[in-house]
Design an enzyme around this catalytic site. Structure first.
Site, PDB file in Angstrom:
ATOM      1  CG  ASP A 156     -12.144   6.992  -6.229  1.00  0.00           C
ATOM      2  OD1 ASP A 156     -11.278   7.886  -6.199  1.00  0.00           O
ATOM      3  OD2 ASP A 156     -13.226   7.110  -6.837  1.00  0.00           O
TER       4      ASP A 156
ATOM      5  CE  LYS B   3     -14.662   1.159  -8.401  1.00  0.00           C
ATOM      6  NZ  LYS B   3     -15.828   1.508  -9.236  1.00  0.00           N
TER       7      LYS B   3
END
Length: 457
Positions: free
Chosen positions: A248, A270
């Site tokens: 991520d 994210k």
């Protein structure tokens, strides 16, 4: 090539060390570990040599160097602080065609001692040919970090399985795939380390009897807060063994540069309030890749079990019967506070720490009354967009407006930025910072000016 690397079998063979000090002791430890029948000749000995002699582990000959001690030797080491004496030992050994090492004088020696990584029976030796011992040591330390501590036990156990594996798998390709699978199996390594015979047998039978195209596994790895040096040793080993790395936005480029070069990389970044890849889709990516028989690493910033949704991802795997394991990481609260000079606990100021998510769901309320209490430190993850609300709620529930606060942006990275002030300024301070940021509230923030070591570097 100036030197031929060889591994000598010295068990129950006579060896001589001339010298009785600290340097000689370090060499003696190596020879004793190799099972040599050791004699040490010196005018005086440090206590460790006396202890070894009392235990019957070696023989001490006190007095001047006696060349006749070389007559039955296979190998000798000159380890005194007398260059002339070391030269005499080397020449006497040379005359008898005995290999001799002279400490810190490679040109006077007939062999040199490398830096050693001992995972017996696996041994790795690193040498710069005596030209740069510091470089050899640095390389050894890097290799040490790549080789699991229990690898030697796995290698020894693998030797016991060779006959059975040869019978079980007909082709060389099948055997190679089996061995690759065995050497990266964490459960087997841990079972061997714990001498858990039941688990060893169960894991071995599973590895031998399951199809080679079986479902893979997923390892959930915490990458730490940013600084690649804070990635754990086990985390490093896992990302360098992975077939697929799912990562991520909070995983730094420096850490991704450590990933195995031919591994597939899947970005599922994210951001607060916006999910680039929905969580359910991430779960399915992990499941799909593991079902292809791949070794998948789910690499998450910080610690995967602290506001990392790691538990949700593992539940999906568990329901599908996919093997998984977890490698914890240094969470942002610990890393950011340490690199900002803010101790999370302190005898005078904070007896507890609370880690709190700043993603305040609609209709959800935190226990603001307890959060506003004194003698504790509050750490808000992902709280930048809610800073004004956090400020308002804490003051409403009795926290003093002058309570020290700090916001840490890009904590532990070279781009780290820290801003501090009081609770009444929190909403305003947050507008000056960018994500990822961490909010720290408590009296301990007042120690920052005194303990702020990182910015001084």
């Amino acid at each position: 090539m100036d030197h031929l690397p060889i591994f000598c079998q010295l068990r129950d063979r006579d060896c001589l060390i001339v010298g009785g000090g600290d340097v000689a002791e370090r060499k003696a430890r190596l020879l004793l570990d190799a099972g040599a029948r050791l004699t040490v000749n010196a005018l005086a000995f440090i206590p460790q040599f006396t202890a070894w002699a009392d235990a019957g582990m070696l023989t001490l000959v006190e007095g001047p160097f006696d060349e006749s001690l070389l007559d039955t030797c296979w190998l000798a080491i000159a380890a005194t602080d007398d260059d002339a004496l070391n030269q005499r030992v080397s020449e006497a050994a040379e005359a008898r065609r005995i290999f001799c090492n002279v400490v810190d004088a490679p040109k006077a020696a007939s062999f040199i001692m490398p830096s050693i990584i001992d995972r017996s029976p696996l041994m790795v030796a690193v040498s710069s040919g005596g030209t740069s011992p510091v470089l050899a040591r640095l390389l050894r330390e890097k290799l040490e970090s790549l080789l699991p501590l229990h690898l030697g036990q796995v290698a020894k156990y693998a030797g016991q399985l060779r006959g059975r594996v040869k019978q079980q798998f007909a082709t060389m390709s099948e055997r190679r795939r089996f061995w690759e699978k065995l050497f990266v199996n964490d459960r087997l390594a841990q079972s061997l380390a714990n001498n858990d015979q039941k688990a060893i047998t169960e894991t071995t039978e599973q590895l031998i009897n399951e199809p080679l195209d079986h479902r893979g596994e997923v390892v959930l790895v915490g990458a730490g807060p940013g600084d690649a040096g804070l990635l754990t040793l086990k985390g490093l080993q896992q990302i360098q063994q992975a077939d697929v790395v799912v990562y991520d936005r909070l995983v730094s480029d420096d850490i991704m540069n450590l990933v195995r070069r031919d591994a597939d990389r899947v970005f599922v970044g994210k951001r607060a309030g916006y999910h680039c890849v929905p969580q359910e889709e991430i779960n399915q990516i992990l499941l799909r890749e593991a079902q292809k028989g791949k070794r998948v690493v789910r690499l998450k910033g910080g610690d995967p079990f602290i506001f990392g949704r790691g538990g949700e991802e593992l539940e999906t795997l568990c329901n599908a019967g996919i093997p998984f394991s977890v490698v914890p990481g240094i969470t942002a609260a610990s890393g950011c506070s340490a690199y900002s000079g803010i101790p999370l606990t302190h005898r005078d100021y904070a007896q507890s720490v609370r880690l709190i998510t700043g993603h305040l769901k609609t209709g959800g309320e935190l226990d603001w009354e307890n959060l506003a209490a004194e003698k504790q430190t509050l750490v808000f993850y992902m709280g930048l967009n809610q800073a004004a609300t956090i400020q308002q709620k804490l003051i409403e529930h009795g926290m003093p407006g002058e309570m020290p606060v700090a916001i840490v942006e890009n904590g532990t990275a070279v781009t780290q930025r820290v801003i501090d002030g009081t609770l009444t300024q929190l909403g305003e301070l947050a507008q000056q910072m960018n994500s990822p940021s961490l909010i720290i509230i408590g009296r301990v923030v007042g120690l920052r000016d005194k303990l702020n070591w990182f910015s001084n570097h």
